[in-house]
Scaffold this motif. Structure first.
Motif, short mmCIF file in Angstrom:
data_model
loop_
_atom_site.label_atom_id
_atom_site.label_comp_id
_atom_site.label_asym_id
_atom_site.label_seq_id
_atom_site.Cartn_x
_atom_site.Cartn_y
_atom_site.Cartn_z
N LEU A 175 0.86 -1.18 0.00
CA LEU A 175 0.00 0.00 0.00
C LEU A 175 0.89 1.23 0.00
CD1 LEU A 175 -2.62 -0.94 2.78
CD2 LEU A 175 -2.59 -1.61 0.36
N LEU A 176 0.52 2.21 -0.83
CA LEU A 176 1.26 3.48 -0.87
C LEU A 176 0.25 4.60 -0.70
CD1 LEU A 176 3.98 4.55 -3.45
CD2 LEU A 176 2.22 6.13 -2.70
N GLY A 177 0.40 5.36 0.37
CA GLY A 177 -0.54 6.45 0.63
C GLY A 177 0.16 7.77 0.85
N PHE A 178 -0.54 8.83 0.48
CA PHE A 178 -0.05 10.18 0.77
C PHE A 178 -1.06 10.91 1.63
CE2 PHE A 178 -0.06 14.76 -0.17
CZ PHE A 178 1.23 15.08 0.23
N SER A 179 -0.59 11.53 2.73
CA SER A 179 -1.43 12.34 3.60
C SER A 179 -2.62 11.53 4.13
CB SER A 179 -1.86 13.61 2.87
OG SER A 179 -2.41 14.55 3.75
N GLN A 180 -3.83 11.91 3.78
CA GLN A 180 -5.00 11.16 4.25
C GLN A 180 -4.94 9.70 3.78
OE1 GLN A 180 -9.24 11.93 2.96
NE2 GLN A 180 -9.32 12.98 4.93
N GLY A 181 -4.44 9.49 2.57
CA GLY A 181 -4.27 8.13 2.07
C GLY A 181 -3.24 7.35 2.87
N SER A 182 -2.24 8.05 3.39
CA SER A 182 -1.24 7.43 4.26
C SER A 182 -1.85 7.03 5.60
CB SER A 182 -0.09 8.42 4.47
OG SER A 182 0.85 7.94 5.39
N ILE A 183 -2.66 7.89 6.17
CA ILE A 183 -3.35 7.61 7.43
C ILE A 183 -4.21 6.36 7.29
CG2 ILE A 183 -5.08 8.51 9.06
CD1 ILE A 183 -4.00 11.36 8.26
N LEU A 184 -4.91 6.25 6.16
CA LEU A 184 -5.74 5.07 5.91
C LEU A 184 -4.89 3.82 5.68
CD1 LEU A 184 -8.92 4.86 5.68
CD2 LEU A 184 -8.00 7.16 5.80
N SER A 185 -3.74 3.98 5.02
CA SER A 185 -2.85 2.83 4.78
C SER A 185 -2.34 2.27 6.10
CB SER A 185 -1.67 3.24 3.89
OG SER A 185 -2.11 3.62 2.60
N TYR A 186 -1.95 3.16 7.03
CA TYR A 186 -1.57 2.71 8.37
C TYR A 186 -2.71 1.91 9.00
CZ TYR A 186 2.57 5.80 8.94
OH TYR A 186 3.79 6.41 8.84
N ALA A 187 -3.91 2.46 8.95
CA ALA A 187 -5.05 1.84 9.63
C ALA A 187 -5.41 0.49 9.02
CB ALA A 187 -6.25 2.78 9.59
N VAL A 188 -5.37 0.40 7.69
CA VAL A 188 -5.68 -0.88 7.03
C VAL A 188 -4.66 -1.94 7.44
CG1 VAL A 188 -5.79 -2.07 4.80
CG2 VAL A 188 -6.91 0.15 5.09
N ALA A 189 -3.38 -1.58 7.39
CA ALA A 189 -2.33 -2.55 7.72
C ALA A 189 -2.40 -3.00 9.18
CB ALA A 189 -0.96 -1.94 7.44
N LEU A 190 -2.71 -2.07 10.07
CA LEU A 190 -2.75 -2.41 11.50
C LEU A 190 -4.06 -3.09 11.89
CD1 LEU A 190 -1.04 0.83 12.85
CD2 LEU A 190 -0.05 -1.47 12.75
N THR A 191 -5.07 -2.99 11.03
CA THR A 191 -6.34 -3.68 11.27
C THR A 191 -6.37 -5.04 10.60
OG1 THR A 191 -7.46 -1.53 11.31
CG2 THR A 191 -8.87 -3.48 11.09
N TYR A 192 -5.82 -5.12 9.39
CA TYR A 192 -5.82 -6.36 8.60
C TYR A 192 -4.40 -6.70 8.15
CZ TYR A 192 -10.86 -5.55 8.35
OH TYR A 192 -12.18 -5.35 8.67
N PRO A 193 -3.50 -6.99 9.09
CA PRO A 193 -2.09 -7.23 8.72
C PRO A 193 -1.90 -8.43 7.81
CG PRO A 193 -2.49 -7.87 11.01
CD PRO A 193 -3.71 -7.13 10.55
N GLU A 194 -2.84 -9.35 7.84
CA GLU A 194 -2.72 -10.54 6.99
C GLU A 194 -2.94 -10.23 5.51
OE1 GLU A 194 -7.05 -10.06 7.99
OE2 GLU A 194 -5.14 -9.86 9.08
N LYS A 195 -3.47 -9.05 5.20
CA LYS A 195 -3.82 -8.70 3.82
C LYS A 195 -2.71 -7.95 3.07
CE LYS A 195 -8.83 -8.71 4.22
NZ LYS A 195 -10.06 -8.11 3.68
N VAL A 196 -1.72 -7.44 3.80
CA VAL A 196 -0.69 -6.63 3.15
C VAL A 196 0.69 -7.02 3.66
CG1 VAL A 196 -2.21 -4.66 2.73
CG2 VAL A 196 -0.94 -4.78 4.86
N LYS A 197 1.70 -6.53 2.95
CA LYS A 197 3.08 -6.83 3.33
C LYS A 197 3.88 -5.55 3.56
CE LYS A 197 7.32 -8.80 1.38
NZ LYS A 197 7.95 -9.12 0.08
N ASN A 198 3.90 -4.68 2.55
CA ASN A 198 4.68 -3.44 2.62
C ASN A 198 3.76 -2.23 2.63
OD1 ASN A 198 7.19 -4.90 2.26
ND2 ASN A 198 6.64 -5.08 0.10
N ILE A 199 4.15 -1.21 3.39
CA ILE A 199 3.38 0.02 3.45
C ILE A 199 4.33 1.19 3.27
CG2 ILE A 199 1.85 1.50 4.83
CD1 ILE A 199 2.26 -2.20 5.65
N ILE A 200 4.03 2.03 2.27
CA ILE A 200 4.78 3.27 2.05
C ILE A 200 3.86 4.41 2.47
CG2 ILE A 200 5.89 4.74 0.35
CD1 ILE A 200 6.43 2.14 -1.28
N ALA A 201 4.19 5.04 3.58
CA ALA A 201 3.32 6.06 4.18
C ALA A 201 4.02 7.42 4.08
CB ALA A 201 3.02 5.71 5.63
#
Length: 218
Positions: free
Chosen positions: A111-137
């Motif tokens: 997941l790659l997010g900028f600003s509000q998209g970054s905030i959501l990327s953090y939340a998705v990864a920390l809520t559903y860690p089994e669904k993602v691997k790398n996060i660029i925030a």
């Protein structure tokens, strides 16, 4: 081409691979659209399937948001956290839909997010860690109000974060972003944090650093 049959509209750059494709999903900032971060796609590895999603809430006169940011004389600026949580669930569903639609390597999703998209990327990864691997925030922060209550009990061993921020960001204070690394460390999550002498944006050296980081992980 913009897709409209799934939970979120998006544009895409196909992968050069035919199967077991590494996936990168982009999430733009407040008031922008799917074409913003997609401008990075031509410079990113060709083996990636790149999907850039449009946030669900339309703004006037143009642009989109993942959740409302309200400006109130008494409360000051505040986020609609319920809308943000709804967007977390929407993104989670969208990831499943993309996996079903394409021959994606479900163990290699970024997941790659900028600003509000970054905030959501953090939340998705920390809520559903089994669904993602790398996060660029990029230029975001962790909003603990939209995270699940049981983060201390979740298995985050597969996650790896690249986090960056502008040291003179006038939109999201650098001090907010600087709390990210201690929080991720407390959950024993692999992470990198960088700052660049810019405002609320992505400096060229920032782009090349996260590109190099991503190259080593796909």
């Amino acid at each position: 081409m913009l897709q409209t049959s799934l939970s979120l509209d998006f544009v895409q750059k196909p992968s050069t691979l035919k199967e077991n494709i590494p996936l990168l999903i982009m999430f733009h900032g407040y008031g922008s659209d799917e074409n913003d971060l997609f401008s990075f796609s031509s410079e990113l590895p060709d083996e990636l399937l790149i999907i850039s999603a449009r946030a669900p809430y339309k703004m006037q006169p143009f642009g989109n948001a993942w959740y409302a940011i309200n400006f109130d004389a008494e409360k000051g600026k505040w986020n609609d956290n319920e809308q943000a949580k709804t967007s977390v669930e929407l993104i989670s569903k969208f990831i499943d839909e993309i996996i079903e639609m394409y021959d994606v390597d479900s163990k290699n999703i970024t997941l790659l997010g900028f600003s509000q998209g970054s905030i959501l990327s953090y939340a998705v990864a920390l809520t559903y860690p089994e669904k993602v691997k790398n996060i660029i925030a990029l230029s975001g922060y962790i909003n603990k109000d939209i995270l699940p209550k049981n983060t201390a009990n979740k298995d985050y061993s597969n996650l790896d974060f690249y986090c960056s921020h502008g040291s003179v960001d006038q939109v999201i204070p650098p001090d907010w972003a600087r709390q990210t690394q201690p929080f991720l460390n407390s959950l024993h999550i692999k992470n990198t944090y960088s700052e660049f002498p810019v405002g609320h944006g992505v400096a060229p050296q920032n782009f090349y650093e996260f590109k190099d980081w991503l190259n080593k992980r796909i």
